[in-house]
Scaffold this active site. Structure first.
Site, mmCIF file in Angstrom:
data_model
loop_
_atom_site.group_PDB
_atom_site.id
_atom_site.type_symbol
_atom_site.label_atom_id
_atom_site.label_comp_id
_atom_site.label_asym_id
_atom_site.label_seq_id
_atom_site.Cartn_x
_atom_site.Cartn_y
_atom_site.Cartn_z
ATOM 1 N N ASN A 11 24.034 30.337 20.525
ATOM 2 C CA ASN A 11 22.958 29.788 19.708
ATOM 3 C C ASN A 11 23.316 28.348 19.375
ATOM 4 O OD1 ASN A 11 21.285 32.079 19.490
ATOM 5 N ND2 ASN A 11 22.732 32.977 18.030
ATOM 6 N N LYS A 13 22.625 25.446 17.182
ATOM 7 C CA LYS A 13 21.942 25.342 15.885
ATOM 8 C C LYS A 13 21.683 23.905 15.454
ATOM 9 C CE LYS A 13 23.258 28.996 13.102
ATOM 10 N NZ LYS A 13 22.430 30.130 13.505
ATOM 11 N N ASP A 59 33.085 28.280 26.724
ATOM 12 C CA ASP A 59 33.571 29.211 27.749
ATOM 13 C C ASP A 59 35.084 29.048 27.968
ATOM 14 O OD1 ASP A 59 33.342 31.146 29.739
ATOM 15 O OD2 ASP A 59 32.847 29.700 31.297
ATOM 16 N N ARG A 113 38.645 47.383 30.473
ATOM 17 C CA ARG A 113 38.747 46.047 31.083
ATOM 18 C C ARG A 113 37.873 45.013 30.382
ATOM 19 N NH1 ARG A 113 37.221 45.033 36.341
ATOM 20 N NH2 ARG A 113 35.901 46.865 36.621
ATOM 21 N N LYS A 114 37.136 45.447 29.329
ATOM 22 C CA LYS A 114 36.195 44.533 28.667
ATOM 23 C C LYS A 114 36.812 43.915 27.408
ATOM 24 C CE LYS A 114 32.938 47.783 28.707
ATOM 25 N NZ LYS A 114 31.620 48.469 28.611
HETATM 26 C C1 LIG Z 1 50.392 30.462 25.848
HETATM 27 C C2 LIG Z 1 50.175 30.627 27.279
HETATM 28 C C3 LIG Z 1 49.216 29.729 27.899
HETATM 29 C C4 LIG Z 1 48.271 30.490 28.692
HETATM 30 C C5 LIG Z 1 47.256 29.589 29.232
HETATM 31 C C6 LIG Z 1 46.218 30.426 29.826
HETATM 32 C C7 LIG Z 1 45.567 29.661 30.917
HETATM 33 C C8 LIG Z 1 44.346 30.381 31.227
HETATM 34 C C9 LIG Z 1 43.767 29.869 32.482
HETATM 35 C C10 LIG Z 1 42.526 30.004 32.624
HETATM 36 C C11 LIG Z 1 41.671 30.567 31.525
HETATM 37 C C12 LIG Z 1 40.281 30.586 31.900
HETATM 38 C C13 LIG Z 1 39.482 29.571 31.161
HETATM 39 C C14 LIG Z 1 38.326 29.200 31.953
HETATM 40 C C15 LIG Z 1 37.141 29.973 31.506
HETATM 41 C C16 LIG Z 1 36.073 29.836 32.501
HETATM 42 C C17 LIG Z 1 35.751 31.193 33.033
HETATM 43 C C18 LIG Z 1 34.608 31.133 33.977
HETATM 44 O O1 LIG Z 1 33.855 30.226 34.006
HETATM 45 S S1 LIG Z 1 34.421 32.460 35.016
HETATM 46 C C19 LIG Z 1 33.007 31.974 36.022
HETATM 47 C C20 LIG Z 1 31.747 32.617 35.591
HETATM 48 N N1 LIG Z 1 31.824 34.044 35.779
HETATM 49 C C21 LIG Z 1 31.651 34.596 36.999
HETATM 50 O O2 LIG Z 1 31.425 33.946 37.991
HETATM 51 C C22 LIG Z 1 31.775 36.098 37.033
HETATM 52 C C23 LIG Z 1 30.816 36.708 38.034
HETATM 53 N N2 LIG Z 1 30.847 38.152 37.849
HETATM 54 C C24 LIG Z 1 31.736 38.908 38.496
HETATM 55 O O3 LIG Z 1 32.508 38.451 39.325
HETATM 56 C C25 LIG Z 1 31.745 40.379 38.109
HETATM 57 O O4 LIG Z 1 30.514 40.754 37.551
HETATM 58 C C26 LIG Z 1 32.891 40.665 37.095
HETATM 59 C C27 LIG Z 1 34.250 40.333 37.709
HETATM 60 C C28 LIG Z 1 32.712 39.897 35.766
HETATM 61 C C29 LIG Z 1 32.866 42.158 36.748
HETATM 62 O O5 LIG Z 1 32.780 42.856 37.946
HETATM 63 P P1 LIG Z 1 33.658 44.166 38.191
HETATM 64 O O6 LIG Z 1 33.159 44.740 39.485
HETATM 65 O O7 LIG Z 1 35.130 43.870 38.098
HETATM 66 O O8 LIG Z 1 33.347 45.101 36.971
HETATM 67 P P2 LIG Z 1 32.042 45.992 36.679
HETATM 68 O O9 LIG Z 1 32.388 47.374 37.093
HETATM 69 O O10 LIG Z 1 30.814 45.397 37.217
HETATM 70 O O11 LIG Z 1 31.997 45.889 35.081
HETATM 71 C C30 LIG Z 1 33.058 46.381 34.300
HETATM 72 C C31 LIG Z 1 32.447 46.809 32.973
HETATM 73 O O12 LIG Z 1 31.872 45.650 32.347
HETATM 74 C C32 LIG Z 1 30.457 45.837 32.145
HETATM 75 N N3 LIG Z 1 29.785 44.579 32.416
HETATM 76 C C33 LIG Z 1 29.937 43.745 33.467
HETATM 77 N N4 LIG Z 1 29.160 42.685 33.347
HETATM 78 C C34 LIG Z 1 28.490 42.838 32.195
HETATM 79 C C35 LIG Z 1 27.550 42.008 31.500
HETATM 80 N N5 LIG Z 1 27.138 40.840 31.999
HETATM 81 N N6 LIG Z 1 27.099 42.433 30.324
HETATM 82 C C36 LIG Z 1 27.519 43.637 29.783
HETATM 83 N N7 LIG Z 1 28.422 44.440 30.396
HETATM 84 C C37 LIG Z 1 28.891 44.029 31.573
HETATM 85 C C38 LIG Z 1 30.064 46.920 33.164
HETATM 86 O O13 LIG Z 1 28.892 47.635 32.763
HETATM 87 C C39 LIG Z 1 31.302 47.811 33.137
HETATM 88 O O14 LIG Z 1 31.247 48.559 31.965
HETATM 89 P P3 LIG Z 1 31.776 50.097 31.929
HETATM 90 O O15 LIG Z 1 33.233 50.027 32.376
HETATM 91 O O16 LIG Z 1 30.928 50.853 32.915
HETATM 92 O O17 LIG Z 1 31.640 50.520 30.508
#
Ligand SMILES: CCCCCCCC/C=C\CCCCCCCC(=O)SCCNC(=O)CCNC(=O)[C@H](O)C(C)(C)COP(=O)(O)OP(=O)(O)OC[C@H]1O[C@@H](n2cnc3c(N)ncnc32)[C@H](O)[C@@H]1OP(=O)(O)O
Length: 225
Positions: A167, A169, A145, A190-191
């Site tokens: 999966n 394995k 993740d 946004r996906k």
């Molecule tokens: C070089 C530079 C260095 C850069 C360094 C970078 C540093 C980076 C720092 C940090 C990186 C991160 C690293 C850590 C990673 C760990 C991440 C985690 O552990 S996250 C915790 C677990 N996840 C949750 O707790 C989410 C809980 N869920 C939610 O809050 C919502 O469901 C959310 C935000 C994911 C989506 O909600 P909505 O209201 O914004 O969006 P909606 O309208 O529901 O969905 C948008 C589209 O996505 C689809 N969708 C949503 N969920 C889906 C699903 N489960 N399966 C399939 N489609 C889904 C929907 O059908 C919709 O699709 P259509 O636009 O209609 O086509």
């Protein structure tokens, strides 16, 4: 020496710009306030070798650092805390950085911008045991993740995992080194769709796990709760 210092400073500047580019303060007011610190204290970068790193992890680290020399790959620094720690919950820290050296998650990630790939070199320590002698599946899922999450967050900004499909394995021996190789496959609005595999370190002969994931860019208009 002078040249490597200059290169290191350049890399740091690039990383800082990237990070700020990936998370412009305006994009998601709540998270941005939480994640960005104005503190002047420079925290310790945890994504560097320490004495608990095995010979294999060091070898792979050195190989990737070589790949960074031409700028195609970048090492990503990693820190225990964010601004949230001090302001809201004094004991909060990044889940994967909460253990003492060698006991939990030892890892470093590298990013290739042209290929939209993130590679994580990971050594899971003794506190991550599941079935005796092997890594807990939750620890493996955590690192998958985190790796795909970074791979999504660099181009995507503030993202969250909506779906993670793994999966398992082969079991991963405790304290061994694995390579988690992830890539961004597709963006639709946004996906962000990503895939990843986990293989044995150095020889990459054993395929331990495969995963696909969906990350969603947070909508600044919507509340998270
Ligand atoms: C070089 C530079 C260095 C850069 C360094 C970078 C540093 C980076 C720092 C940090 C990186 C991160 C690293 C850590 C990673 C760990 C991440 C985690 O552990 S996250 C915790 C677990 N996840 C949750 O707790 C989410 C809980 N869920 C939610 O809050 C919502 O469901 C959310 C935000 C994911 C989506 O909600 P909505 O209201 O914004 O969006 P909606 O309208 O529901 O969905 C948008 C589209 O996505 C689809 N969708 C949503 N969920 C889906 C699903 N489960 N399966 C399939 N489609 C889904 C929907 O059908 C919709 O699709 P259509 O636009 O209609 O086509």
């Amino acid at each position: 020496m002078m040249r490597s210092c200059t290169a290191a400073l350049r890399t740091l500047r690039v990383l800082r710009c990237r990070l700020e580019g990936a998370f412009p303060a305006a994009r998601h007011p709540v998270l941005a306030r939480r994640w960005f610190s104005t503190e002047k204290v420079i925290p310790k970068d945890q994504a560097l070798p320490n004495p608990s790193w095995s010979k294999d992890l060091r070898l792979l680290f050195d190989q990737f650092m070589k790949k960074c020399e031409d700028g195609s790959w970048e090492r990503l620094p990693s820190y225990k805390n964010s601004k949230l720690v001090k302001e809201q919950l004094s004991q909060a820290q990044l889940f994967t950085r909460g253990y003492e050296d060698g006991l939990g998650f030892e890892y470093v990630m590298f990013y290739n911008d042209d290929e939209k790939r993130t590679v994580c070199l990971f050594q899971g320590g003794p506190y991550l045991q599941g079935v005796p002698g092997f890594l807990h599946g939750g620890a493996i899922a955590t690192m998958i993740d985190a790796t795909v999450g970074v791979c999504a967050a660099i181009p995507g900004g503030i993202v969250m995992t909506a779906n993670l499909n793994i999966n398992f394995k082969r079991p991963i021996p405790l304290c061994s080194v694995v390579v988690i190789n992830s890539q961004l496959d597709k963006i639709e609005g946004r996906k962000l769709f990503l895939s990843c595999d986990v293989r044995s370190g150095v020889d990459e002969k054993i395929l331990y796990s495969e995963a696909t994931s969906l990350f969603i860019k947070l909508d600044p208009e919507k509340s998270l709760t």
